[in-house]
Structure formats: structure tokens, C-alpha cells
Design a protein around this motif. Structure first.
Motif, PDB file in Angstrom:
ATOM      1  N   ASP A   3     -51.706  -1.982 -18.679  1.00 38.11           N
ATOM      2  CA  ASP A   3     -52.599  -2.018 -17.519  1.00 38.11           C
ATOM      3  C   ASP A   3     -53.034  -0.622 -17.074  1.00 38.11           C
ATOM      4  OD1 ASP A   3     -52.647  -4.799 -17.310  1.00 38.11           O
ATOM      5  OD2 ASP A   3     -50.919  -4.840 -15.965  1.00 38.11           O
ATOM      6  N   TYR A   4     -52.077   0.283 -16.950  1.00 39.85           N
ATOM      7  CA  TYR A   4     -52.413   1.609 -16.430  1.00 39.85           C
ATOM      8  C   TYR A   4     -51.384   2.618 -16.915  1.00 39.85           C
ATOM      9  CZ  TYR A   4     -53.607   5.241 -13.016  1.00 39.85           C
ATOM     10  OH  TYR A   4     -53.985   6.416 -12.422  1.00 39.85           O
ATOM     11  N   GLY A   5     -51.838   3.752 -17.329  1.00 41.20           N
ATOM     12  CA  GLY A   5     -50.951   4.820 -17.740  1.00 41.20           C
ATOM     13  C   GLY A   5     -51.539   6.151 -17.307  1.00 41.20           C
ATOM     14  N   PHE A   6     -50.664   7.092 -17.011  1.00 38.84           N
ATOM     15  CA  PHE A   6     -51.143   8.416 -16.614  1.00 38.84           C
ATOM     16  C   PHE A   6     -50.067   9.455 -16.877  1.00 38.84           C
ATOM     17  CE2 PHE A   6     -49.077   6.702 -12.868  1.00 38.84           C
ATOM     18  CZ  PHE A   6     -48.402   7.776 -12.319  1.00 38.84           C
ATOM     19  N   LEU A   7     -50.494  10.702 -16.909  1.00 38.78           N
ATOM     20  CA  LEU A   7     -49.583  11.831 -17.042  1.00 38.78           C
ATOM     21  C   LEU A   7     -49.477  12.509 -15.689  1.00 38.78           C
ATOM     22  CD1 LEU A   7     -47.894  13.863 -18.685  1.00 38.78           C
ATOM     23  CD2 LEU A   7     -50.029  15.077 -19.166  1.00 38.78           C
ATOM     24  N   TRP A  15     -46.420   7.921 -17.226  1.00 38.81           N
ATOM     25  CA  TRP A  15     -46.097   6.691 -16.523  1.00 38.81           C
ATOM     26  C   TRP A  15     -46.862   5.527 -17.138  1.00 38.81           C
ATOM     27  CZ3 TRP A  15     -42.909   5.263 -12.521  1.00 38.81           C
ATOM     28  CH2 TRP A  15     -42.222   6.288 -11.885  1.00 38.81           C
ATOM     29  N   VAL A  16     -46.201   4.395 -17.237  1.00 41.95           N
ATOM     30  CA  VAL A  16     -46.816   3.121 -17.592  1.00 41.95           C
ATOM     31  C   VAL A  16     -46.631   2.227 -16.373  1.00 41.95           C
ATOM     32  CG1 VAL A  16     -46.617   1.067 -19.029  1.00 41.95           C
ATOM     33  CG2 VAL A  16     -46.268   3.319 -20.032  1.00 41.95           C
ATOM     34  N   VAL A  17     -47.726   1.677 -15.882  1.00 40.87           N
ATOM     35  CA  VAL A  17     -47.664   0.781 -14.730  1.00 40.87           C
ATOM     36  C   VAL A  17     -48.283  -0.553 -15.136  1.00 40.87           C
ATOM     37  CG1 VAL A  17     -48.311   0.425 -12.319  1.00 40.87           C
ATOM     38  CG2 VAL A  17     -47.873   2.747 -13.167  1.00 40.87           C
ATOM     39  N   ASP A  18     -47.513  -1.613 -14.969  1.00 42.11           N
ATOM     40  CA  ASP A  18     -47.996  -2.953 -15.287  1.00 42.11           C
ATOM     41  C   ASP A  18     -48.207  -3.710 -13.975  1.00 42.11           C
ATOM     42  OD1 ASP A  18     -48.635  -4.707 -17.528  1.00 42.11           O
ATOM     43  OD2 ASP A  18     -47.044  -5.973 -16.718  1.00 42.11           O
ATOM     44  N   TYR A  19     -49.413  -4.196 -13.774  1.00 41.99           N
ATOM     45  CA  TYR A  19     -49.750  -4.906 -12.538  1.00 41.99           C
ATOM     46  C   TYR A  19     -49.286  -6.353 -12.616  1.00 41.99           C
ATOM     47  CZ  TYR A  19     -52.740  -0.924 -11.503  1.00 41.99           C
ATOM     48  OH  TYR A  19     -53.211   0.338 -11.259  1.00 41.99           O
ATOM     49  N   LYS A  20     -48.727  -6.838 -11.523  1.00 42.30           N
ATOM     50  CA  LYS A  20     -48.263  -8.221 -11.437  1.00 42.30           C
ATOM     51  C   LYS A  20     -48.776  -8.852 -10.148  1.00 42.30           C
ATOM     52  CE  LYS A  20     -45.977  -7.960 -15.221  1.00 42.30           C
ATOM     53  NZ  LYS A  20     -46.664  -8.465 -16.398  1.00 42.30           N
ATOM     54  N   THR A  21     -49.161 -10.114 -10.243  1.00 38.29           N
ATOM     55  CA  THR A  21     -49.653 -10.840  -9.070  1.00 38.29           C
ATOM     56  C   THR A  21     -48.579 -11.724  -8.450  1.00 38.29           C
ATOM     57  OG1 THR A  21     -50.499 -12.631 -10.468  1.00 38.29           O
ATOM     58  CG2 THR A  21     -52.029 -10.848  -9.914  1.00 38.29           C
ATOM     59  N   ARG A  61     -41.879   7.013 -18.057  1.00 45.95           N
ATOM     60  CA  ARG A  61     -41.306   6.177 -17.007  1.00 45.95           C
ATOM     61  C   ARG A  61     -42.184   4.943 -16.851  1.00 45.95           C
ATOM     62  NH1 ARG A  61     -40.007  10.196 -12.095  1.00 45.95           N
ATOM     63  NH2 ARG A  61     -38.954   8.364 -11.292  1.00 45.95           N
ATOM     64  N   CYS A  62     -41.580   3.830 -16.466  1.00 49.20           N
ATOM     65  CA  CYS A  62     -42.301   2.562 -16.361  1.00 49.20           C
ATOM     66  C   CYS A  62     -42.051   1.920 -15.004  1.00 49.20           C
ATOM     67  CB  CYS A  62     -41.844   1.586 -17.433  1.00 49.20           C
ATOM     68  SG  CYS A  62     -42.044   2.158 -19.122  1.00 49.20           S
ATOM     69  N   ALA A  63     -43.082   1.203 -14.548  1.00 48.09           N
ATOM     70  CA  ALA A  63     -42.950   0.498 -13.270  1.00 48.09           C
ATOM     71  C   ALA A  63     -43.816  -0.753 -13.281  1.00 48.09           C
ATOM     72  CB  ALA A  63     -43.368   1.402 -12.114  1.00 48.09           C
ATOM     73  N   ARG A  71     -46.636  -2.827  -3.449  1.00 47.26           N
ATOM     74  CA  ARG A  71     -45.397  -2.082  -3.722  1.00 47.26           C
ATOM     75  C   ARG A  71     -45.138  -2.031  -5.210  1.00 47.26           C
ATOM     76  NH1 ARG A  71     -40.643  -2.787   0.286  1.00 47.26           N
ATOM     77  NH2 ARG A  71     -39.928  -1.512  -1.414  1.00 47.26           N
ATOM     78  N   HIS A  72     -44.331  -1.063  -5.594  1.00 45.91           N
ATOM     79  CA  HIS A  72     -43.946  -0.968  -7.001  1.00 45.91           C
ATOM     80  C   HIS A  72     -42.433  -0.935  -7.123  1.00 45.91           C
ATOM     81  CE1 HIS A  72     -43.242   3.278  -6.111  1.00 45.91           C
ATOM     82  NE2 HIS A  72     -42.561   3.326  -7.247  1.00 45.91           N
ATOM     83  N   ALA A  73     -41.971  -1.222  -8.346  1.00 52.06           N
ATOM     84  CA  ALA A  73     -40.545  -1.134  -8.680  1.00 52.06           C
ATOM     85  C   ALA A  73     -40.436  -0.425 -10.014  1.00 52.06           C
ATOM     86  CB  ALA A  73     -39.924  -2.517  -8.752  1.00 52.06           C
ATOM     87  N   GLU A  74     -39.674   0.655 -10.039  1.00 50.23           N
ATOM     88  CA  GLU A  74     -39.501   1.391 -11.288  1.00 50.23           C
ATOM     89  C   GLU A  74     -38.453   0.710 -12.152  1.00 50.23           C
ATOM     90  OE1 GLU A  74     -38.495   5.826 -13.065  1.00 50.23           O
ATOM     91  OE2 GLU A  74     -38.744   5.576 -10.899  1.00 50.23           O
ATOM     92  N   TRP A  75     -38.737   0.668 -13.447  1.00 50.71           N
ATOM     93  CA  TRP A  75     -37.832   0.108 -14.423  1.00 50.71           C
ATOM     94  C   TRP A  75     -36.902   1.200 -14.932  1.00 50.71           C
ATOM     95  CZ3 TRP A  75     -38.160   0.720 -20.025  1.00 50.71           C
ATOM     96  CH2 TRP A  75     -37.311  -0.130 -20.738  1.00 50.71           C
TER      97      TRP A  75
END
Length: 79
Positions: A3-7, A15-21, A61-63, A71-75
Motif C-alpha cells: 500500500d505505501y512505503g517510504f524512506l 517503512w512499509v505501511v499496509d492500510y486496513k479498514t 519497519r512495518c506497520a 491510528r497505526h500499529a507497528e509490527w
């Protein structure tokens, strides 16, 4: 599909961020909900992390980001 990644240039981490509904079950605390979701998506996040680690040198890092909660939660990746 990621879904989304950035440095983060300040920390030099990717970072890898996966969006959840998803939303918490009735009566479920956010903390319990997020823990449950992180456990459920562990394999997916581990796959994303492994793919980025093969391509880039920075730590990854992943969240999960919960769109309905803002809100987010880091894995916590196992080492």
C-alpha cells in the motif's frame, strides 16, 4: 501489493505501511484489536519486509494503518 512505503531520511529506515479498514469488535479495546490484527497479518508483513530487505540496505519497519481509527500499529519483526 504494497500500500505505501517510504524512506525516513532522518532515521535512515524504510517503512512499509499496509492500510486496513477493519474496526474493533463490539466491546473490544483498540489495544486488543491492534494486537489481533498484527498477529493476523504477520505473514503478509513478513513477506513485504523480506522483499524490501532483498532490494535495499536500510532497515525495514512495518506497520498497519487503520483508516477508520486514524491510528497505526507497528509490527515487531522476529529476528
Amino acid at each position: 501489493i504494497l500500500d505505501y512505503g517510504f524512506l525516513d531520511v532522518e532515521s535512515n529506515e524504510r517503512w512499509v505501511v499496509d492500510y486496513k479498514t477493519a474496526v474493533p469488535r463490539t466491546g473490544e479495546s483498540e489495544a486488543v484489536f491492534m494486537t489481533r490484527q498484527l498477529e493476523h497479518y504477520t505473514e503478509q508483513l513478513a513477506t513485504y519486509r523480506a522483499a524490501l530487505r532483498e532490494r535495499f540496505v536500510e532497515p525495514v519497519r512495518c506497520a498497519l494503518y487503520f483508516t477508520a481509527l486514524g491510528r497505526h500499529a507497528e509490527w515487531a519483526a522476529p529476528e
